[in-house]
Design a protein around this motif. Structure first.
Motif, PDB file in Angstrom:
ATOM      1  N   ALA A  47       0.818  -1.221   0.000  1.00  0.00           N
ATOM      2  CA  ALA A  47       0.000   0.000   0.000  1.00  0.00           C
ATOM      3  C   ALA A  47       0.850   1.269   0.000  1.00  0.00           C
ATOM      4  CB  ALA A  47      -0.949   0.005   1.195  1.00  0.00           C
ATOM      5  N   ASP A  48       1.930   1.274   0.767  1.00  0.00           N
ATOM      6  CA  ASP A  48       2.794   2.450   0.849  1.00  0.00           C
ATOM      7  C   ASP A  48       3.820   2.422  -0.279  1.00  0.00           C
ATOM      8  OD1 ASP A  48       1.628   3.506   3.244  1.00  0.00           O
ATOM      9  OD2 ASP A  48       2.689   1.952   4.361  1.00  0.00           O
ATOM     10  N   TYR A  49       3.981   3.536  -0.949  1.00  0.00           N
ATOM     11  CA  TYR A  49       4.991   3.641  -2.003  1.00  0.00           C
ATOM     12  C   TYR A  49       5.519   5.069  -2.043  1.00  0.00           C
ATOM     13  CZ  TYR A  49       1.423   5.935  -4.888  1.00  0.00           C
ATOM     14  OH  TYR A  49       0.474   6.816  -5.367  1.00  0.00           O
ATOM     15  N   THR A  50       6.622   5.250  -2.724  1.00  0.00           N
ATOM     16  CA  THR A  50       7.263   6.561  -2.843  1.00  0.00           C
ATOM     17  C   THR A  50       7.421   6.917  -4.311  1.00  0.00           C
ATOM     18  OG1 THR A  50       8.502   6.190  -0.794  1.00  0.00           O
ATOM     19  CG2 THR A  50       9.308   7.922  -2.264  1.00  0.00           C
ATOM     20  N   ILE A  51       7.110   8.148  -4.667  1.00  0.00           N
ATOM     21  CA  ILE A  51       7.317   8.598  -6.045  1.00  0.00           C
ATOM     22  C   ILE A  51       8.822   8.723  -6.274  1.00  0.00           C
ATOM     23  CG2 ILE A  51       6.944  10.463  -7.706  1.00  0.00           C
ATOM     24  CD1 ILE A  51       4.308  11.051  -6.315  1.00  0.00           C
ATOM     25  N   THR A  52       9.339   7.980  -7.223  1.00  0.00           N
ATOM     26  CA  THR A  52      10.783   7.917  -7.447  1.00  0.00           C
ATOM     27  C   THR A  52      11.242   8.741  -8.639  1.00  0.00           C
ATOM     28  OG1 THR A  52      10.475   5.882  -8.746  1.00  0.00           O
ATOM     29  CG2 THR A  52      10.964   5.629  -6.396  1.00  0.00           C
ATOM     30  N   SER A  53      10.310   9.161  -9.503  1.00  0.00           N
ATOM     31  CA  SER A  53      10.693   9.998 -10.641  1.00  0.00           C
ATOM     32  C   SER A  53       9.480  10.782 -11.123  1.00  0.00           C
ATOM     33  CB  SER A  53      11.252   9.148 -11.784  1.00  0.00           C
ATOM     34  OG  SER A  53      10.221   8.732 -12.671  1.00  0.00           O
ATOM     35  N   ASN A  54       9.737  11.764 -11.979  1.00  0.00           N
ATOM     36  CA  ASN A  54       8.657  12.551 -12.586  1.00  0.00           C
ATOM     37  C   ASN A  54       8.507  12.230 -14.073  1.00  0.00           C
ATOM     38  OD1 ASN A  54       7.731  14.108 -10.357  1.00  0.00           O
ATOM     39  ND2 ASN A  54       9.595  15.328 -10.465  1.00  0.00           N
ATOM     40  N   ARG A  55       8.980  11.066 -14.478  1.00  0.00           N
ATOM     41  CA  ARG A  55       8.966  10.741 -15.909  1.00  0.00           C
ATOM     42  C   ARG A  55       7.559  10.689 -16.488  1.00  0.00           C
ATOM     43  NH1 ARG A  55      12.973   5.710 -16.904  1.00  0.00           N
ATOM     44  NH2 ARG A  55      11.948   4.933 -15.029  1.00  0.00           N
ATOM     45  N   LEU A  56       6.575  10.387 -15.648  1.00  0.00           N
ATOM     46  CA  LEU A  56       5.196  10.313 -16.142  1.00  0.00           C
ATOM     47  C   LEU A  56       4.308  11.397 -15.539  1.00  0.00           C
ATOM     48  CD1 LEU A  56       4.661   6.440 -16.238  1.00  0.00           C
ATOM     49  CD2 LEU A  56       4.916   7.991 -18.179  1.00  0.00           C
ATOM     50  N   ARG A  57       4.918  12.441 -14.982  1.00  0.00           N
ATOM     51  CA  ARG A  57       4.116  13.530 -14.441  1.00  0.00           C
ATOM     52  C   ARG A  57       3.348  14.201 -15.577  1.00  0.00           C
ATOM     53  NH1 ARG A  57       7.100  18.304 -11.303  1.00  0.00           N
ATOM     54  NH2 ARG A  57       7.982  18.551 -13.382  1.00  0.00           N
ATOM     55  N   GLY A  58       2.041  14.371 -15.383  1.00  0.00           N
ATOM     56  CA  GLY A  58       1.186  14.941 -16.420  1.00  0.00           C
ATOM     57  C   GLY A  58       0.470  13.895 -17.245  1.00  0.00           C
ATOM     58  N   ALA A  59       0.821  12.618 -17.057  1.00  0.00           N
ATOM     59  CA  ALA A  59       0.169  11.528 -17.790  1.00  0.00           C
ATOM     60  C   ALA A  59      -0.944  10.920 -16.950  1.00  0.00           C
ATOM     61  CB  ALA A  59       1.187  10.448 -18.159  1.00  0.00           C
ATOM     62  N   THR A  60      -2.027  10.524 -17.608  1.00  0.00           N
ATOM     63  CA  THR A  60      -3.162   9.890 -16.930  1.00  0.00           C
ATOM     64  C   THR A  60      -3.412   8.528 -17.557  1.00  0.00           C
ATOM     65  OG1 THR A  60      -4.195  12.030 -16.465  1.00  0.00           O
ATOM     66  CG2 THR A  60      -5.608  10.083 -16.351  1.00  0.00           C
ATOM     67  N   GLU A 274       7.122   9.762 -23.669  1.00  0.00           N
ATOM     68  CA  GLU A 274       8.240  10.595 -24.087  1.00  0.00           C
ATOM     69  C   GLU A 274       8.122  11.005 -25.556  1.00  0.00           C
ATOM     70  OE1 GLU A 274      11.595   8.224 -22.962  1.00  0.00           O
ATOM     71  OE2 GLU A 274      11.601   8.995 -20.893  1.00  0.00           O
ATOM     72  N   LYS A 275       7.459  10.178 -26.341  1.00  0.00           N
ATOM     73  CA  LYS A 275       7.259  10.513 -27.766  1.00  0.00           C
ATOM     74  C   LYS A 275       6.102  11.467 -27.986  1.00  0.00           C
ATOM     75  CE  LYS A 275       8.739   5.909 -29.388  1.00  0.00           C
ATOM     76  NZ  LYS A 275       8.241   4.650 -30.028  1.00  0.00           N
ATOM     77  N   ASN A 276       5.141  11.474 -27.069  1.00  0.00           N
ATOM     78  CA  ASN A 276       3.875  12.177 -27.325  1.00  0.00           C
ATOM     79  C   ASN A 276       3.542  13.316 -26.379  1.00  0.00           C
ATOM     80  OD1 ASN A 276       2.377  10.507 -29.555  1.00  0.00           O
ATOM     81  ND2 ASN A 276       3.278   8.990 -28.179  1.00  0.00           N
ATOM     82  N   LYS A 277       4.299  13.523 -25.319  1.00  0.00           N
ATOM     83  CA  LYS A 277       3.934  14.542 -24.335  1.00  0.00           C
ATOM     84  C   LYS A 277       4.115  15.943 -24.920  1.00  0.00           C
ATOM     85  CE  LYS A 277       8.434  14.498 -21.988  1.00  0.00           C
ATOM     86  NZ  LYS A 277       9.114  14.303 -20.694  1.00  0.00           N
TER      87      LYS A 277
END
Length: 277
Positions: A47-60, A274-277
């Motif tokens: 259940a507990d996790y940590t955000i490790t990168s922003n590579r998908l920030r803005g993606a849904t 990464e190709k489409n953002k």
């Protein structure tokens, strides 16, 4: 006078530049790396996790595991035990959701089971407790599929930016038929085809790395499927192997392999974003 005028111009230019920098800093989302989160659907262990990168920030993302509720999907038999498609697809889907969230994505888990989190068991308990975001899943196939499409489309209507949906299934073929992972997209959907091809390329790369002596034979093709035709965001449908084949069953029964499938799907989404953002 000219000297004063020049000084005034310099002052104005510097002020405009500084204002722009400050405005940009205020509107740019702050990094979320290191933020600790909790998702109860993942179960007590995960259940507990940590955000490790922003590579998908803005993606849904919209994640749908196949079948569920009154419909268990395909059934296989391994070591005297009955294994159901919906349970293994659900576990892989949850693992994918967690991976995507760790990369900074917004994830909507469409099929949910509050009793089953991510499970490391080889043989997953069969049940009928899955819901469609809390709503009972209909027995009628068309109503069942439309329900999950409606859930996705309702959220998508109020969401902007990059959006992708994936429907995760296990196939059922002749017991002797070994199958690699393959992907379907909606006919005429160029973006969906590109996503499916990116997924295939990602899996092919991972096979070369982890199984260099075995060629990846998974395919990409369009398919006239209800969920693909009625889901508004770009979507793909994946079959992860033959639940009846003893070789393919290793891909599902071993939880490390279920995690590997989730990892590779996540990498495919990262490449597509990464190709489409």
């Amino acid at each position: 006078m000219n000297c004063l005028f020049n000084e005034l111009k310099v002052y104005l230019v510097v002020t405009i530049i500084m204002y722009g920098i400050m405005a940009s800093a205020q509107t740019r989302p702050a990094s979320t790396v290191g933020t600790k989160k909790r998702e109860p659907l993942f179960g007590a262990k995960y259940a507990d996790y940590t955000i490790t990168s922003n590579r998908l920030r803005g993606a849904t993302f919209y994640l749908v595991s196949g079948h569920g509720g009154p419909d268990c999907g395909a059934i296989g038999h391994a070591n005297g035990k009955e294994i159901h498609e919906d349970e293994y697809a659900y576990d892989i889907m949850l693992r994918l959701a967690r991976n995507l969230m760790q990369e900074g994505a917004t994830v909507h888990i469409i099929i949910q089971d509050k009793n089953d989190g991510i499970r490391d068991n080889s043989y997953l308990t069969n049940n009928k407790t899955e819901t469609c975001r809390g709503k009972a899943i209909p027995l009628n196939q068309t109503r069942r599929l439309q329900q999950r499409c409606d859930e996705i489309n309702a959220i998508a209507a109020r969401t902007k930016g990059y959006q992708r949906a994936v429907f995760i299934h296990l196939d059922s073929r002749n017991v002797s038929r070994r199958m690699d992972v393959y992907f379907y997209y909606t006919e005429g959907d160029v973006t969906g085809r590109h996503l499916a091809n990116t997924m295939r390329q990602t899996f092919e790369q991972q096979y070369r790395r982890h199984q260099p002596n075995r060629n990846f034979t998974g395919t990409v093709s369009y398919r006239n499927l209800y969920v693909l035709n009625n889901t508004k965001p770009v979507c793909i449908f994946t079959e992860l192997g033959n639940i009846r084949n003893s070789f393919d069953q290793r891909r599902f029964i071993n939880y490390d392999q279920r995690q590997a499938l989730a990892n590779w799907l996540c990498r495919g989404f990262i490449a597509d974003y990464e190709k489409n953002k």
